[in-house]
Design an enzyme around this catalytic site. Structure first.
Site, PDB file in Angstrom:
ATOM      1  N   HIS A  64      36.362  32.585  40.111  1.00  0.00           N
ATOM      2  CA  HIS A  64      35.396  33.615  40.220  1.00  0.00           C
ATOM      3  C   HIS A  64      34.900  33.867  38.884  1.00  0.00           C
ATOM      4  O   HIS A  64      35.705  34.097  37.799  1.00  0.00           O
ATOM      5  CB  HIS A  64      36.196  34.825  40.972  1.00  0.00           C
ATOM      6  CG  HIS A  64      36.198  34.644  42.394  1.00  0.00           C
ATOM      7  ND1 HIS A  64      36.931  35.535  42.916  1.00  0.00           N
ATOM      8  CD2 HIS A  64      35.620  34.105  43.209  1.00  0.00           C
ATOM      9  CE1 HIS A  64      36.949  35.093  44.419  1.00  0.00           C
ATOM     10  NE2 HIS A  64      35.942  34.202  44.602  1.00  0.00           N
ATOM     11  N   ASP A  66      34.131  36.275  37.021  1.00  0.00           N
ATOM     12  CA  ASP A  66      34.468  37.292  36.290  1.00  0.00           C
ATOM     13  C   ASP A  66      35.871  36.839  35.566  1.00  0.00           C
ATOM     14  O   ASP A  66      36.339  37.409  34.622  1.00  0.00           O
ATOM     15  CB  ASP A  66      34.940  38.609  36.880  1.00  0.00           C
ATOM     16  CG  ASP A  66      35.800  38.506  37.931  1.00  0.00           C
ATOM     17  OD1 ASP A  66      35.668  37.493  38.675  1.00  0.00           O
ATOM     18  OD2 ASP A  66      36.415  39.383  38.551  1.00  0.00           O
ATOM     19  N   HIS A  67      36.274  35.647  35.796  1.00  0.00           N
ATOM     20  CA  HIS A  67      37.661  35.069  35.213  1.00  0.00           C
ATOM     21  C   HIS A  67      37.508  33.797  34.349  1.00  0.00           C
ATOM     22  O   HIS A  67      38.274  33.463  33.600  1.00  0.00           O
ATOM     23  CB  HIS A  67      38.571  34.705  35.967  1.00  0.00           C
ATOM     24  CG  HIS A  67      39.149  36.093  36.970  1.00  0.00           C
ATOM     25  ND1 HIS A  67      40.205  36.721  36.412  1.00  0.00           N
ATOM     26  CD2 HIS A  67      38.330  36.783  37.695  1.00  0.00           C
ATOM     27  CE1 HIS A  67      40.424  37.680  37.441  1.00  0.00           C
ATOM     28  NE2 HIS A  67      39.328  37.946  37.941  1.00  0.00           N
ATOM     29  N   HIS A 142      44.278  35.018  47.437  1.00  0.00           N
ATOM     30  CA  HIS A 142      42.844  35.466  47.202  1.00  0.00           C
ATOM     31  C   HIS A 142      41.715  34.914  48.209  1.00  0.00           C
ATOM     32  O   HIS A 142      41.979  33.906  48.897  1.00  0.00           O
ATOM     33  CB  HIS A 142      42.549  35.385  45.652  1.00  0.00           C
ATOM     34  CG  HIS A 142      41.455  36.095  45.264  1.00  0.00           C
ATOM     35  ND1 HIS A 142      41.040  37.432  45.493  1.00  0.00           N
ATOM     36  CD2 HIS A 142      40.629  35.996  44.154  1.00  0.00           C
ATOM     37  CE1 HIS A 142      40.040  37.885  44.869  1.00  0.00           C
ATOM     38  NE2 HIS A 142      39.735  36.921  43.946  1.00  0.00           N
ATOM     39  N   ASP A 212      43.671  38.160  40.492  1.00  0.00           N
ATOM     40  CA  ASP A 212      43.253  38.515  41.692  1.00  0.00           C
ATOM     41  C   ASP A 212      44.172  38.271  42.937  1.00  0.00           C
ATOM     42  O   ASP A 212      44.341  37.242  42.989  1.00  0.00           O
ATOM     43  CB  ASP A 212      41.752  38.253  42.075  1.00  0.00           C
ATOM     44  CG  ASP A 212      40.670  38.636  40.827  1.00  0.00           C
ATOM     45  OD1 ASP A 212      41.115  39.259  39.809  1.00  0.00           O
ATOM     46  OD2 ASP A 212      39.514  38.450  41.250  1.00  0.00           O
TER      47      ASP A 212
HETATM   48 ZN    ZN Z   1      38.272  38.927  39.409  1.00  0.00          ZN
HETATM   49 ZN    ZN Z   2      38.547  36.972  42.081  1.00  0.00          ZN
END
Ligand code: ZN
Ligand code: ZN
Length: 315
Positions: A64, A66-67, A142, A212
């Site tokens: 994802h 944001d990682h 996740h 996450d």
């Molecule tokens: Zn995240």
């Molecule tokens: Zn995530």
């Protein structure tokens, strides 16, 4: 002994003026490990005054944005700085395809070796080991293949009692064996138990990183008494339905997990933008688990067996 953990980004999804997306820098036994690499990570590393050349291992939990959207920029900066040391990246197999494409279309031929180590999220596995540290990946739950990471100091040498060396006239060549836990036999054949010659080593520290994930009861099968557990808490209990739907956790669930895996302390983070004040996460977790810390951008935690202290690197 202690290790240091610097939070470079504690937010989720999109960067805000106060919170960068996820990234952390762990300094354990003189080794620097970068964990996740959200957008803006290299600027945060600069503010934290991190020497780029010390980072030889990067761990990406899942794909994802944001990682990991900060990764090509950081790899590219290493290139522009004429790095020569190999860089090791651990992450889902598709990450390699994405990186290869990025460097192909930008016509970048890295001046240093990049070694890619694919992870899998089916079972716990050892992904790195050297003299002092071992690192495992383990599955999380996740909306996309995701792993957590466990950083563990290896068992340390026993402490030799100096007076005993003199008392028995122990030769230098025998000392390492004794430190490794072996008994000692004198030249005359007298057997001396190791316990008489040494004291227990300092406890080995560990850091478990659960990025996450939905509430995952089975985590206790893979984690046993980590010194510090980082567990995401994107939402509060009021938003549990949303947490379940998006496969994230609430602060309460993170606290239950911390208790279940017998963590010494819990670090919360990956806060949703809907919460301006992060103290609410601690308020929700504290009645369930007593030692709770809150991740915050550029906060550095010093973690030892008996205490955790923090300092703000912005100051
Ligand atoms: Zn995240
Ligand atoms: Zn995530």
């Amino acid at each position: 002994m202690n290790y240091n953990l610097t939070v470079l980004g504690c937010g989720s999804a999109t960067p805000t003026s106060k919170r960068n997306p996820t990234a952390q820098l762990l300094k354990m036994q003189e080794r620097f490990f970068l964990i996740d690499c959200g957008e803006g990570t290299q600027q945060q590393l600069r503010i934290a005054k991190t020497k780029f050349s010390r980072i030889n291992h990067i761990f990406i939990s899942h794909l994802h944005g944001d990682h990991f959207f900060g990764l090509p920029g950081l790899i590219s900066s290493f290139h522009l700085l004429n790095r020569t040391t190999p860089l090791n990246i651990y992450g889902p197999p598709e990450l390699k395809t994405w990186l290869d494409t990025t460097f192909k279309v930008s016509n970048t031929k890295l001046v240093y070796p990049l070694h890619f180590h694919p992870t899998q999220n089916k079972e716990k596995s050892l992904i790195f080991e050297d003299k002092k540290v071992e690192i495992y990946s383990f599955p999380l739950k996740h909306s996309i293949a995701t792993t957590g990471f466990l950083f563990q100091e290896k068992e340390k040498e026993r402490n030799i009692i100096k007076e005993k060396i003199t008392e028995y006239g122990i030769e230098v060549c025998d000392i390492q064996n004794i430190k490794n836990g072996k008994d000692w036999i004198s030249p005359k054949g007298k057997h001396i138990n190791n316990r008489e010659l040494t004291t227990d080593p300092k406890p080995s520290l560990s850091y478990a990183y659960c990025s996450d994930t939905a509430y995952l009861k089975s985590l206790k099968e893979n984690l046993d008494s980590p010194t510090l557990l980082y567990h995401e808490s994107t939402f509060l209990k009021d938003d549990e339905k949303r947490a379940t739907k998006t496969k994230h956790s609430t602060s309460e669930q993170a606290a239950i997990i911390a208790k279940d895996v017998k963590a010494k302390s819990l670090l919360l983070g990956h806060y949703s933008v809907r919460y301006d004040d992060k103290e609410v996460f601690k308020e929700e977790a504290s009645p369930i688990f007593k030692s709770v810390f809150l991740a915050e951008d550029l906060l550095e935690f010093k973690v030892s067996h008996n205490s955790i202290t923090s300092r703000d690197l912005n100051k």
